[in-house]
Scaffold this motif. Structure first.
Motif, PDB file in Angstrom:
ATOM      1  N   VAL A  37       0.865  -1.181   0.000  1.00  0.00           N
ATOM      2  CA  VAL A  37       0.000   0.000   0.000  1.00  0.00           C
ATOM      3  C   VAL A  37       0.905   1.236   0.000  1.00  0.00           C
ATOM      4  O   VAL A  37       1.482   1.600   1.023  1.00  0.00           O
ATOM      5  N   GLY A  38       1.074   1.849  -1.168  1.00  0.00           N
ATOM      6  CA  GLY A  38       1.976   2.993  -1.278  1.00  0.00           C
ATOM      7  C   GLY A  38       3.399   2.583  -0.950  1.00  0.00           C
ATOM      8  O   GLY A  38       3.952   1.655  -1.549  1.00  0.00           O
ATOM      9  N   GLU A  40       1.053  -3.749   4.137  1.00  0.00           N
ATOM     10  CA  GLU A  40      -0.093  -3.968   5.013  1.00  0.00           C
ATOM     11  C   GLU A  40      -0.179  -5.459   5.318  1.00  0.00           C
ATOM     12  O   GLU A  40      -0.344  -6.278   4.417  1.00  0.00           O
ATOM     13  N   LEU A  41      -0.053  -5.815   6.600  1.00  0.00           N
ATOM     14  CA  LEU A  41      -0.111  -7.220   6.994  1.00  0.00           C
ATOM     15  C   LEU A  41      -1.563  -7.692   6.972  1.00  0.00           C
ATOM     16  O   LEU A  41      -2.434  -7.111   7.623  1.00  0.00           O
ATOM     17  N   ASP A  76      -2.922  -4.260  -7.879  1.00  0.00           N
ATOM     18  CA  ASP A  76      -2.667  -4.736  -6.515  1.00  0.00           C
ATOM     19  C   ASP A  76      -1.410  -5.608  -6.489  1.00  0.00           C
ATOM     20  O   ASP A  76      -1.158  -6.395  -7.406  1.00  0.00           O
ATOM     21  N   VAL A  77      -0.640  -5.475  -5.418  1.00  0.00           N
ATOM     22  CA  VAL A  77       0.592  -6.245  -5.251  1.00  0.00           C
ATOM     23  C   VAL A  77       0.546  -6.951  -3.899  1.00  0.00           C
ATOM     24  O   VAL A  77       0.344  -6.319  -2.857  1.00  0.00           O
ATOM     25  N   ASN A 117       8.443  -1.695  -5.062  1.00  0.00           N
ATOM     26  CA  ASN A 117       7.991  -0.566  -5.884  1.00  0.00           C
ATOM     27  C   ASN A 117       9.033  -0.180  -6.932  1.00  0.00           C
ATOM     28  O   ASN A 117       8.690   0.158  -8.068  1.00  0.00           O
ATOM     29  N   GLN A 118      10.309  -0.238  -6.557  1.00  0.00           N
ATOM     30  CA  GLN A 118      11.381   0.068  -7.512  1.00  0.00           C
ATOM     31  C   GLN A 118      11.391  -0.939  -8.653  1.00  0.00           C
ATOM     32  O   GLN A 118      11.517  -0.570  -9.826  1.00  0.00           O
TER      33      GLN A 118
END
Length: 229
Positions: free
Chosen positions: A138-139, A143-144, A183-184, A206-207
């Motif tokens: 999330v950004g 998020e667990l 979504d990841v 993200n990279q």
């Protein structure tokens, strides 16, 4: 116009400092009509370090789930299909320990954690027992999405309260999440998440996505960083 569900996947596993790799993972992206009727299955299992046979448990759990889930009736829901398959696997693993020299010491038996996602249509179905984890990016954060089924006694002593093969009945966490394009999800065993900061993992993911680089290489890099740490 309905878009077809597609995913990009990266995966890697290592024995780490042990002689035997007790982790197992599996992914199946079926063709139609099963893509629509059953979805995409992603699963990870981790054997307990005190056992010399738990790698058999993790391999059995993953192979059984991936193969048997797609053999269940199309009239069954994702939840029903997965739960019935996992309960059967749990019963088999429990029986293996009960009929082995380890029947009086479960910590030596056929036990493993299990975490899976089934992506179907616009929904993610999560199944979980043990202390492997499922996260969503999330950004700039992770998020667990799962709870660790582990009881800690002190800094050096803890034990799993839930896992495949521990008890003759299976208590399984289940939840659903709405899926959005882009979504990841990140699945990891304790050998990775205990040694890497969540923000660092999210940054690397993200990279990699921004550069459209190889996800298998990213998974291997994360495992190597955990080992170095």
């Amino acid at each position: 116009m309905t878009k077809q569900l597609t995913v990009s996947i990266g995966q890697h596993s290592s024995a780490g400092v042990k002689e035997i790799n007790q982790d197992s993972y599996g992914v199946l992206v079926p063709t139609e009509p099963q893509l629509s009727s059953k979805g995409i299955a992603i699963a990870m299992a981790d054997g307990i370090s005190s056992s010399n046979v738990s790698q058999i448990a993790s391999e059995t759990a993953i192979k059984g789930f991936i193969q048997d889930y797609y053999s269940t009736s199309d009239s069954w829901s994702v939840k029903t299909s997965a739960q019935r398959v996992l309960k059967a696997t749990n019963s088999w693993l429990f029986a293996q320990t009960k009929n082995s020299p380890y029947r009086f010491n479960k910590d030596k038996g056929y036990i493993c954690t299990f975490s899976a996602i089934v992506l179907k249509s616009n929904t993610a179905h999560l199944f979980h027992c043990g202390d492997s984890r499922i996260y969503r990016v999330v950004g700039a954060n992770l998020e667990l999405l799962t709870d660790d089924h582990r009881h800690t006694i002190d800094a050096d002593t803890s034990y799993l309260t839930r896992a495949l093969g521990v008890h003759d009945t299976l208590e399984l966490d289940y939840k659903t999440l709405p899926l959005n394009e882009g979504d990841v999800f990140f699945l990891a065993t304790d050998g990775v998440y205990e040694f890497l900061a969540e923000k660092d993992v999210a940054k690397l993911i993200n990279q990699t996505l921004a550069e459209k680089a190889c996800l298998d290489s990213l998974a291997q890099d994360l495992v190597n960083r955990a080992l170095e740490a």
